[in-house]
Design an enzyme around this catalytic site. Structure first.
Site, PDB file in Angstrom:
ATOM      1  N   HIS A 181      42.790  45.973  46.269  1.00  0.00           N
ATOM      2  CA  HIS A 181      43.689  44.989  46.872  1.00  0.00           C
ATOM      3  C   HIS A 181      45.053  45.582  47.204  1.00  0.00           C
ATOM      4  O   HIS A 181      45.806  44.996  47.970  1.00  0.00           O
ATOM      5  CB  HIS A 181      43.756  43.686  46.053  1.00  0.00           C
ATOM      6  CG  HIS A 181      44.582  43.729  44.790  1.00  0.00           C
ATOM      7  ND1 HIS A 181      44.043  43.897  43.543  1.00  0.00           N
ATOM      8  CD2 HIS A 181      45.900  43.589  44.594  1.00  0.00           C
ATOM      9  CE1 HIS A 181      44.991  43.865  42.639  1.00  0.00           C
ATOM     10  NE2 HIS A 181      46.143  43.676  43.241  1.00  0.00           N
TER      11      HIS A 181
ATOM     12  N   ASP B 172      37.771  46.968  41.584  1.00  0.00           N
ATOM     13  CA  ASP B 172      38.993  46.861  42.387  1.00  0.00           C
ATOM     14  C   ASP B 172      39.725  48.204  42.483  1.00  0.00           C
ATOM     15  O   ASP B 172      40.768  48.393  41.876  1.00  0.00           O
ATOM     16  CB  ASP B 172      39.900  45.789  41.758  1.00  0.00           C
ATOM     17  CG  ASP B 172      40.955  45.293  42.740  1.00  0.00           C
ATOM     18  OD1 ASP B 172      41.219  45.981  43.738  1.00  0.00           O
ATOM     19  OD2 ASP B 172      41.520  44.211  42.477  1.00  0.00           O
TER      20      ASP B 172
ATOM     21  N   SER C 177      49.594  46.185  39.511  1.00  0.00           N
ATOM     22  CA  SER C 177      48.288  46.369  40.142  1.00  0.00           C
ATOM     23  C   SER C 177      48.074  47.840  40.485  1.00  0.00           C
ATOM     24  O   SER C 177      48.912  48.451  41.135  1.00  0.00           O
ATOM     25  CB  SER C 177      48.190  45.543  41.419  1.00  0.00           C
ATOM     26  OG  SER C 177      47.943  44.209  41.110  1.00  0.00           O
TER      27      SER C 177
HETATM   28  N1  ARG Z   1      45.300  38.624  41.156  1.00  0.00           N
HETATM   29  C1  ARG Z   1      45.435  40.008  41.519  1.00  0.00           C
HETATM   30  C2  ARG Z   1      46.838  40.480  41.331  1.00  0.00           C
HETATM   31  O1  ARG Z   1      47.779  39.774  41.604  1.00  0.00           O
HETATM   32  C3  ARG Z   1      45.147  40.267  42.959  1.00  0.00           C
HETATM   33  C4  ARG Z   1      43.780  40.119  43.313  1.00  0.00           C
HETATM   34  C5  ARG Z   1      43.568  40.286  44.779  1.00  0.00           C
HETATM   35  N2  ARG Z   1      42.282  39.705  45.064  1.00  0.00           N
HETATM   36  C6  ARG Z   1      42.131  38.555  45.688  1.00  0.00           C
HETATM   37  N3  ARG Z   1      40.935  38.020  45.647  1.00  0.00           N
HETATM   38  N4  ARG Z   1      43.089  37.951  46.352  1.00  0.00           N
HETATM   39  O2  ARG Z   1      47.059  41.623  41.003  1.00  0.00           O
END
Ligand code: ARG
Length: 712
Positions: free
Chosen positions: A87, A228, A647
């Site tokens: 992501h 991811d 992330s």
């Molecule tokens: N919740 C994750 C974060 O903020 C991001 C995930 C991105 N994936 C998604 N399905 N939008 O680090």
């Protein structure tokens, strides 16, 4: 208070914590002073402080950096290979994608070095050095160069960074960027030098069905089966110095990179993360928490909800739109869902009650101390005043500056008008050129005027429900038919299409500008915001009271001694750990690839499993990446304290070996940015064995595996 006293208080505060509390985003430069290193060792760390952070030599921190504008990445080979989240690489992957080359759907594997793809606007930043500049700032305040409030503004901090850099030996060195950050709400300041490499190339990305498996449904949730990750590489000139993209650039020789451990993990194993958490607000009063819920969070929930519904429909109807809006949709949806979860969790986890208790203790402590007495009351009074203002501004910005992308720049149009009036041909030509640039920026590869029109048609009437008439731009006083109003803007304004633009540029007139429907609309929005901002005083009081509150909390030893996240490098340590989200439910600390097949749903694009992956899982063809029982690990949980910005961060074992990549948090603890809950808060990471398995067996990119140092 003097910084030294402050730090002493901070250290004292630390010793009131139990070792098992894994809350804390620790500053590397204070590891010794704050004794976080001692607690880490007690919890299992096998490294010394200098192995992690060494201002005079190479250490772990040199293997971690800022990926792009808001993520973390780690170096995993001597040739500048970078690992981050899927992501985080998503916008790059999307930019290279088209209906013909759909890397989002199919994945991307550079089979040779020559196949690695350059990316505009993507950089990797290493932390070069960290310098305490609190005394400089305090001197500036004392000499009247700035004020206590202004010392926390971008303008001052940027000016200070430039001033200090000009005096430094780093001045003029290639790729060096300086930034000053306030910590502890402005009670201390650090100057950080970064070394920024602007040539970062895309090396590998799994198909979204693997890298984004579970999609929005599983986002912010456990149990998780998302792989991811994506892979990039830093390039530099022949001397290893930062340089913009050039075919002559070569992979950066990196003095420090992470070794990778395939040994596997057990519950309670030591785990630590280095990364760049973006923002937390752990020291709010109950009233400030309520403000966050009712303003920022609610505005995101409401406005994004409207936009996402439109995008979902348009993206499902067209592959072109799906690719164009993939990154915008994911980004918007991510914090839309986060806000929903946070507001729920704040109530469920009794955060308001926790904060109220903290205030009660603070008030006892503050009694008779002029510096602190009445601080909470004054914060509460200020918040009462700011809630309606913040709420209005948040809704207006979310709608008119974020959800709706088509915007005519008011200032530029006014400049042009002025130039025409003065018959200033140089200024006219300048403004015309700028207008052309604005047009290209708006009508970029990922913009569809018709999609944006549909978003505007949904947002405008919705805003009439969210805000009251006096809170809305004044066009709401007269407009009754929103569709017609929007159509007029999207058909007839100068920037609506190239025909309109060229016609205008051939003979720019004041009359045409005055008639522009988009300009009138944007002016109305802008005036509305300025009017509110101008009428609002009190922000300065809040800043100062808040600064005193945080200083006091630290002094009274009530809170851990780390500073709120501010996108500077932090270390968090903890353990691999399961959790119990609710009565009678206990989640294991890891998932396996078998769960991928259990979640498979060919009718739902979020849960499609690619045939090749399915076959490998069914055959249990996991090679060296299997666990002792023959299954393939997918994701795992730790107690590390992370947030957005982390992330892509490396999860490391007690020896600093890479065991996973952090990518998310769990639903039950989405109040965590406000209040850390030891029992509930978990960091979700993808197991490095799943990542290498996908690179190796699915992507057949053995050349990458061969670059890494893997410990079996
Ligand atoms: N919740 C994750 C974060 O903020 C991001 C995930 C991105 N994936 C998604 N399905 N939008 O680090």
């Amino acid at each position: 208070m003097k910084l030294k006293n402050f730090l002493l208080a901070a250290v004292a505060a630390l010793f009131t914590l139990q070792t098992q509390a894994d809350e804390g985003m620790w500053l590397l430069q204070l590891m010794q002073q704050q004794h976080s290193i001692d607690l880490m060792k007690k919890q299992g760390l096998k490294l010394e402080a200098e192995d992690i952070y060494n201002p005079n030599g190479v250490s772990l921190k040199d293997a971690v950096g800022i990926f792009g504008g808001g993520c973390t990445g780690e170096i995993i080979s001597p040739d500048g290979l970078v690992l981050t989240n899927h992501h985080c690489g998503y916008s790059a992957i999307q930019r290279h994608s088209s209906v013909e080359h759909d890397y989002l759907t199919d994945g991307f594997w550079a089979m040779r070095l020559e196949d690695e793809l350059p990316n505009e606007r993507l950089s990797f930043s290493f932390v070069h050095s960290i310098i305490d500049v609190t005394d400089v700032v305090n001197e500036d305040i004392k000499s009247g160069k700035t004020t206590e409030v202004n010392a926390m503004t971008r303008t001052y901090l940027n000016e200070l960074a430039q001033r200090l850099m000009a005096q430094s030996e780093l001045n003029g060195k290639s790729g060096i960027r300086a930034q000053v950050y306030p910590f502890y709400a402005g009670n201390s300041f650090y100057l950080i030098y970064y070394k920024v490499y602007p040539d970062v190339r895309m090396v590998a990305a799994p198909p979204s069905s693997i890298g984004k498996f579970g999609g929005e449904t599983d986002n912010w949730m456990w149990p998780r089966h998302t792989c991811d990750f994506s892979v990039f590489r830093i390039y530099a000139d022949k001397n290893g110095e930062p340089a913009p993209y050039s075919a002559d650039n070569v992979p950066l020789k990196t003095p420090k990179y992470l070794n990778i451990s395939l040994k596997g993990l057990n519950e309670n194993d030591y785990a630590m993360i280095l990364g760049f958490p973006g923002s937390t607000s752990r020291y709010l009063t109950a009233s400030e928490v309520r403000e966050r819920m009712e303003t920022t969070n609610q505005a995101e929930i409401d406005v994004r909800g409207v936009r996402l519904e439109v995008l979902r429909e348009k993206m499902a109807a067209s592959d072109k739109t799906r690719i164009q809006y993939a990154n915008k949709f994911a980004g918007s949806s991510n914090y839309w869902k986060n806000s929903i979860g946070m507001n729920e969790a704040i109530i469920k986890n009794k955060v308001l009650e926790t904060k109220a208790e903290q205030e009660r203790q603070f008030n006892l402590f503050a009694k008779g101390k002029p510096e602190y007495e009445g601080v909470v009351d004054r914060i509460n009074a200020a918040v009462e005043k700011s809630i309606p203002v913040e709420r209005q501004l948040d809704y207006l910005t979310e709608s008119f500056y974020s959800a709706i992308e088509f915007r005519t720049p008011v200032d530029l149009m006014d400049q042009l008008k002025e130039a025409i009036k003065n018959k200033d041909n140089v200024a006219i030509e300048g403004a015309k050129n700028e207008l052309r640039q604005v047009f290209d920026q708006i009508h970029n590869k990922d913009y569809d005027h018709e999609v944006d029109r549909a978003v505007a048609k949904a947002i405008l009437p919705a805003m009439a429900e969210f805000l009251t008439l006096p809170e809305l731009p004044d066009f709401y006083q007269t407009v009754t038919d929103f569709d017609a109003y929007v159509d007029n803007i999207y058909n007839n304004s100068i920037l609506a299409n190239s025909t309109n633009l060229e016609k205008f540029l051939k003979k720019p007139t004041i009359k045409a500008i005055d008639k522009d429907p988009s300009l009138a609309y944007m002016r109305s929005v802008q005036d509305c915001m300025y009017k509110t901002i101008d009428a609002y005083t009190g922000q300065d009081d809040l800043t100062l009271e808040h600064k005193a509150y945080i200083r006091g909390l630290n002094e009274m030893k009530n809170a851990p001694a780390y500073s709120d996240a501010n996108f500077t490098m932090r270390l968090t340590y903890g353990n691999v750990k399961s959790y119990e989200p609710r009565d009678a439910v206990k989640y294991k600390y890891y998932t396996t690839a078998d769960g991928v097949l259990e979640k498979e749903d060919p009718t739902n694009p979020e849960f499609v499993v690619p045939a090749k992956l399915k076959e490998l899982i069914q055959k249990r063809d996991f090679g060296r990446y299997a666990m002792a029982d023959g299954s393939l690990p997918a994701c795992f949980l730790t107690t590390n304290d992370i947030t957005g910005g982390n992330s892509g961060s490396p999860v490391m074992d007690a020896e600093g070996n890479l065991i996973g990549i952090a990518f998310d948090g769990n639903w039950e603890s989405l109040s965590g940015d406000i209040n850390f809950d030891d029992n509930l808060q978990r960091c979700i990471a993808v197991d490095i064995r799943y990542v290498l398995f996908v690179i190796d067996k699915l992507g057949n990119c053995q050349r990458l595996i061969n670059e890494m140092k893997i410990i079996d």
